[in-house]
Write an enzyme that holds these catalytic residues in place. Sequence first.
Site, short mmCIF file in Angstrom:
data_model
loop_
_atom_site.label_atom_id
_atom_site.label_comp_id
_atom_site.label_asym_id
_atom_site.label_seq_id
_atom_site.Cartn_x
_atom_site.Cartn_y
_atom_site.Cartn_z
N ASN A 1 0.91 -1.22 -0.07
CA ASN A 1 -0.20 0.01 0.00
C ASN A 1 0.83 1.31 0.00
O ASN A 1 1.79 1.46 -1.05
CB ASN A 1 -1.07 -0.14 0.95
CG ASN A 1 -0.81 -0.36 2.58
OD1 ASN A 1 -0.54 -1.19 2.81
ND2 ASN A 1 -0.98 0.69 3.45
N ASP A 2 0.74 2.14 0.79
CA ASP A 2 1.19 3.43 0.86
C ASP A 2 2.73 3.59 0.44
O ASP A 2 3.62 2.97 0.80
CB ASP A 2 1.23 4.32 2.21
CG ASP A 2 -0.07 4.14 2.94
OD1 ASP A 2 -0.96 3.50 2.44
OD2 ASP A 2 -0.05 4.57 3.76
N TRP B 1 -3.63 -7.07 3.00
CA TRP B 1 -2.84 -6.30 3.83
C TRP B 1 -2.55 -7.09 5.21
O TRP B 1 -3.32 -8.10 5.84
CB TRP B 1 -3.72 -5.21 4.40
CG TRP B 1 -3.19 -4.35 5.55
CD1 TRP B 1 -2.43 -3.14 4.98
CD2 TRP B 1 -3.35 -4.05 6.80
NE1 TRP B 1 -2.03 -2.50 6.06
CE2 TRP B 1 -2.38 -3.11 7.05
CE3 TRP B 1 -3.41 -5.08 7.73
CZ2 TRP B 1 -1.88 -2.68 8.57
CZ3 TRP B 1 -3.04 -4.86 9.25
CH2 TRP B 1 -2.44 -3.63 9.34
N PHE C 1 4.41 1.12 10.36
CA PHE C 1 3.09 1.72 9.56
C PHE C 1 3.94 2.89 8.62
O PHE C 1 5.16 3.05 8.68
CB PHE C 1 2.10 2.30 10.15
CG PHE C 1 1.07 1.51 10.42
CD1 PHE C 1 1.30 0.27 10.43
CD2 PHE C 1 -0.34 1.89 10.95
CE1 PHE C 1 0.33 -0.64 10.53
CE2 PHE C 1 -1.35 0.93 11.06
CZ PHE C 1 -1.11 -0.44 10.83
N ARG D 1 -0.52 9.08 13.65
CA ARG D 1 0.51 8.25 12.66
C ARG D 1 1.02 9.14 11.22
O ARG D 1 0.44 10.23 11.04
CB ARG D 1 -0.29 6.94 12.12
CG ARG D 1 -1.68 7.11 11.35
CD ARG D 1 -1.82 5.60 10.86
NE ARG D 1 -3.23 5.63 10.21
CZ ARG D 1 -4.31 5.37 10.88
NH1 ARG D 1 -4.40 4.99 12.12
NH2 ARG D 1 -5.60 5.49 10.15
N ASP D 2 1.58 8.49 10.74
CA ASP D 2 2.21 8.87 9.36
C ASP D 2 3.04 10.02 9.35
O ASP D 2 2.65 11.05 8.40
CB ASP D 2 0.89 8.95 8.38
CG ASP D 2 0.22 7.65 8.36
OD1 ASP D 2 0.72 6.53 8.87
OD2 ASP D 2 -0.94 7.89 8.00
N GLU E 1 -5.08 10.85 7.13
CA GLU E 1 -3.86 9.93 7.17
C GLU E 1 -2.96 10.40 6.07
O GLU E 1 -3.28 11.47 5.36
CB GLU E 1 -4.27 8.59 6.41
CG GLU E 1 -5.37 7.83 7.31
CD GLU E 1 -5.55 6.35 6.83
OE1 GLU E 1 -5.62 5.64 7.53
OE2 GLU E 1 -5.89 6.10 5.71
C1 FRU Z 1 -3.04 4.61 4.82
C2 FRU Z 1 -2.85 3.90 6.03
C3 FRU Z 1 -1.88 4.82 6.89
C4 FRU Z 1 -1.07 3.64 7.85
C5 FRU Z 1 -1.05 2.58 6.87
C6 FRU Z 1 -0.98 1.18 7.05
O1 FRU Z 1 -3.61 3.85 3.59
O2 FRU Z 1 -3.73 3.37 6.51
O3 FRU Z 1 -2.57 5.76 7.71
O4 FRU Z 1 0.08 4.21 8.19
O5 FRU Z 1 -2.10 2.83 5.63
O6 FRU Z 1 -0.66 0.11 6.30
#
Ligand code: FRU
Length: 515
Positions: A52-53, A77, A109, A183-184, A235
């Site tokens: 993902n991200d 995931w 994350f 987060r992030d 996010e």
């Molecule tokens: C965004 C997210 C983030 C998190 C990550 C987890 O897509 O939900 O906020 O850090 O993916 O995989």
Amino acid sequence: MNKLIIGYLILAVLVACKEDHKKVQNQTVEKSRYQEEYRPQFHFSPKEKWMNDPNGLIYNEGVYHLFYQYYPEDIVWGPMHWGHAVSKDLVHWDHKPIALYPDENGLIFSGSAVVDTNNTSGFRENGKTPLVAIFTYHSMEGEKNGRKDFQTQGIAYSLDNGDTWTKYVDNPVIPNDGIKDFRDPKVFWHEPSNSWILTLVAGDHAKFYTSQNLKDWTYLSDFGKTKGAHGGVWECPDLFPLQIEGSEGEKWVLIISVNPGAPNGGSGTQYFVGDFNGKTFSTDQEEAKWLDFGTDNYAGVTYNNVPNGERIFIGWMSNWDYARETPTKKWRSAMTVPRKLSLEKVEDDYFLKNYPIDNLDVLTGSMLLDEVEIVGGTSDTLQISGLNQSEIRLRTASQNFQLLFKNELDEVLVLSMDSQKQIFSVDRRLSGKVDFQEGFGDKKHIASLKGLKQGSHQFRILMDWSSMEWFVDQGMLSMTEQIFPTKPYNILIINNKDGNEPVIVESIKEVRSIW
Ligand code: FRU
């Protein structure tokens, strides 16, 4: 004696041949891997398993790093790692071993990376400048036990330009006072205040912190509880200055992903244009503005440290509404092409543009179709093989037209402009496989023409087997969408029946594979 030497020589030749054979075999495996159904040919996707991200986007010593949320065990995931790939040109990518593994503090994350040139962190050894990654720890245990403080921020450093990483012994560096979604972190060096600035998200708002050494962080301020879109949690924030096109002035842009709550459903990325004084971000903007109106551009952030100062953005080309169900088998999802961000002022309003980086042109291949003109009141049906991996450029002042991508099974993807309704739209309801998850093919996706000038528009479309990226007027508007046609599209119908101005297809060109 001689016999012995000859024996050794034969053995050496045999071993070398075997090695060569292995290499060729590996190359063939790699090649066929990237020929699987729906595999993007010029977008980054992981060799296998779930992604993902984008994370830790950083340029250092001639290398663009792309770290990403990765689960190496499955195509859904799971416990998050940071996968890793590198590129010299942001177009061709080499896969690297996993960079960060979960540890006793939790899963890894999303987050960012910086080059600590002045060794503020003290991580430098033997004159080697540290790369420092700042990420969120997600404690599964904490979450299971019903605690709220299970997300904290940690750091790790690398002294070999990203190949190997050491976690900081005193992690986490930002503890959690009981905020469920916390987060992030995105960090950058802020010259005017001579400090590192960190932005993270806390449910329905962003928080800013400052530090001198990347280890000790001081809270600065909050932003956004009452601004923008709040259909879901915030996010993946990003904060940076951008020069206003055609002027000396600059504004600060704050990017915030939100899930759900995007204009066409599920996950989307909004932005705010305002000012940042080293402590607080302020803006007059009340409503959300959207970086992309398609449903498949999420969690995107920009590169730190790009040599010519360009702002380059990469997004995850999926949507939490259906990301886990898309019909690929060995891997799941891809990134958008890297896009250059710029800021345009239209009357009193600012618009964040996003457009493929120039360098993508190195992939431009053979001409599939030369210029054609479809006059107002008519339509044209063009047979084109190779449409699924192509770049289409057209211009028109027509206020009403449609592009229909079709295959032999009559599956059809429709892009249209309707000036009466003041919208662009993408209709993938009949584009191929859509029923793997409710929400993927349930409605037409719409973008408003706000900010676009009157008159003629330029369009650029990138098709890559399971994705379509549509850019209007150098990225004033974009729509990114996944598609899963059962057979390649080989017909393009340009319907200008209700139009009064010609639609001019400037070119349709092959885009070469990067794999
Ligand atoms: C965004 C997210 C983030 C998190 C990550 C987890 O897509 O939900 O906020 O850090 O993916 O995989």
